[in-house]
Write an enzyme that holds these catalytic residues in place. Sequence first.
Site, short mmCIF file in Angstrom:
data_model
loop_
_atom_site.label_atom_id
_atom_site.label_comp_id
_atom_site.label_asym_id
_atom_site.label_seq_id
_atom_site.Cartn_x
_atom_site.Cartn_y
_atom_site.Cartn_z
N GLU A 432 39.13 42.04 39.64
CA GLU A 432 40.49 42.51 39.82
C GLU A 432 40.88 43.37 38.61
O GLU A 432 40.76 42.95 37.46
CB GLU A 432 41.38 41.28 39.93
CG GLU A 432 42.81 41.54 39.69
CD GLU A 432 43.52 40.25 39.23
OE1 GLU A 432 42.86 39.20 39.09
OE2 GLU A 432 44.72 40.32 39.01
N ASP A 506 41.51 36.68 37.83
CA ASP A 506 42.18 35.98 36.73
C ASP A 506 42.53 34.55 37.12
O ASP A 506 42.70 34.24 38.29
CB ASP A 506 43.50 36.70 36.37
CG ASP A 506 43.22 38.00 35.64
OD1 ASP A 506 42.06 38.18 35.19
OD2 ASP A 506 44.14 38.83 35.55
N ASP A 508 45.23 33.10 36.83
CA ASP A 508 46.68 32.88 36.99
C ASP A 508 47.07 32.97 38.47
O ASP A 508 46.21 33.11 39.33
CB ASP A 508 47.48 33.89 36.15
CG ASP A 508 47.15 35.32 36.54
OD1 ASP A 508 46.35 35.52 37.50
OD2 ASP A 508 47.66 36.25 35.90
N ASP A 510 48.68 35.25 40.15
CA ASP A 510 48.34 36.53 40.78
C ASP A 510 46.87 36.59 41.15
O ASP A 510 46.50 37.03 42.24
CB ASP A 510 48.65 37.68 39.83
CG ASP A 510 50.05 38.23 40.08
OD1 ASP A 510 50.72 37.73 41.01
OD2 ASP A 510 50.45 39.16 39.34
#
Length: 648
Positions: A432, A506, A508, A510
């Site tokens: 990403e 990631d 997180d 998102d």
Amino acid sequence: MTYSAHQIKVLKGLQAVRKRPGMYIGTQDETGLHKMVYEVVDNSVDEFMAGFATFVEVIIKENGSVEVIDDGRGIPTDIHPEEKISTIEVVMTHLHAGGKFGSGAYKISGGLHGVGVSVVNALSEWLEVEVHRDGEIHYQKYNRGVPLEPVKIIGKTNKRGTIVRFKPDKEIFTTLEFQYSILKNRLEEIAFLNKGLKVLLRDEAKNKSEEFLYKGGILEFMEKITSKYQIVHKKIIYFEDSLEYEDKNQKKELHGEFALAYTESNIEKIYCFTNGIDNKLGGTHLEGFKSALTSTLNNFLKKEEYKAYKRKIEGNLSGDDVREGLIAILNIKIPEPQFNSQTKEKLVNAEVKGLVQQIVNDKLTLFFEHHPNELKPILDKCILTYKAREAARKAREMVTKRKGILEGGGLPGKLADCSEKDPALCELFIVEGDSAGGSAKQGRNRNFQAILPIKGKIINVFKAKDLKVLDNEEVKTLVTAIGAGYGNENIDLNRLRYHKIIIMTDADVDGSHIRTLLLTFFFSKMRPLIEHGHLYIAQPPLYLIKKGKESFYAYSDTEKDEILKKFKDEKGIVIQRYKGLGEMNPEQLWETTMDPTRRVLLQVKPFDEESLEIKRLEETFEILMGDDSEPRRKFIEENAKYVTHLDL
Ligand code: 0RA
């Protein structure tokens, strides 16, 4: 012993029937047993159709016999001119005798094999016939088809009609028990198909009885069939007519009765009957009906008043357009029906097509002229179907075109490919964002590891149509890089360019969301990749824990706590939380996440190994990828459910 010509005929006929009962009634099981009743009832129905009988009654007796009563003309009682015996005896003992006595009118009902009551007689342990005609009661009894004595007059009567009582032969049938529900279904159908005929059924053992009388005929049949559906217009359409025609130099008449309704659904059900026989495969009556329906509706579109409708389509409505959602019943009666086979599933009389077409064209046009408010919702429905069909066709065309584009071009520019050419050894990291992509490109082993950075969020394939999916840049890039094609049915694993496709996002929220979108995409459009174990999720660490010269990576909070517990002295501990892959330098990314000797990958499985519960998973995706954001959040949290640890 000497036999008369008549007796020899009877004995030969009986022999033929009893030797091969299947030839005459189809089967010797329950089905054949009930056909015995219908065979007699058909004669009564003929009397109704000829305008004489008003009712037919079927009684299941306690001793296992059946009685069929009608108020028709009664079997003729005169002496048969050729056989020189009562016509009753001829009708009851001669094969195929029934048709000969049609007195010029039509022998309408098909019978199940059109064999007549003589077959029922031959296959019954005993049978009695009682004819009430011209004030007298004529009677004869038979054993396995053989008359016990000549027809005799047993009394006076002021009634008219025929009574047949019979007990099916245990030597012939595998079961002897009549079932109320089986008889009821067919008898009710007979009542629907012969409007005004009263049909009674009684089971004396069970003390149960019913009466079926439908003055509305197949209109009432339609009401029953369509009761579970939503009809787009107000009234069920119903009409009937008779047409005279000439066939083989004979004057004949076709009677047709039609009922139709458009439902909100997309089913198409047209029930076809000829002389009370269900033609499961349709035939010439169905052909005539279909073609009249299509042309009638298209003709209305050509009229000035319906210009607004016509403008919505290009060309004409097709047969499929005008039949989606349609339920119809065709009930025709003709003198000499011909079917393609013994099972009578398809009517083949060629003359019927044009006759039915003519009736339906005329009557349906008339109906719509008088009921424009019925026609309008029907046209709306047909046009909607037309549009849906057009849209689907265009979408298919586009998908094929797009696929061509995907397959034609070279590799995407964003892809940093590996040098190894054997797919079994190659890995593709889907990363990403550009910064993480940069780290991954530097940190990778370029021999066998390829990097594909994708930007932001890829399309939610669960909500989008194929057309839009394939318009999405990220999807195009993915499909091209992977090389195995697009669409579950089209995936060609032989063309797969990497045997490990690794999603690296990631740690997180998102990142989780993007991972979910990617999983959804692979699950719904590239499922074979998952089923064959080609899809993985990389697991970057969440924390870097340093103390002095020592450093540790923690992949979860629990792991972090365990590492911290090991230090006696808390001083000098530095905990770094990785929010994104970009925060790691290339070396760190290599050693924690990409190096096959040290990384931990999660392999994506369809569900669990034992039960490939794809359907359940599909439902889960359906819920989670819908418009509601709460379940999606939950899904992200529980995402790990769909992956299992794989140690490499
Ligand atoms: C032969 C000729 C005619 C009627 C029948 C048979 C007939 C048979 C059965 C069996 C049960 N019910 C029946 N009703 C009638 C025609 C009669 C005529 O032309 O008068």
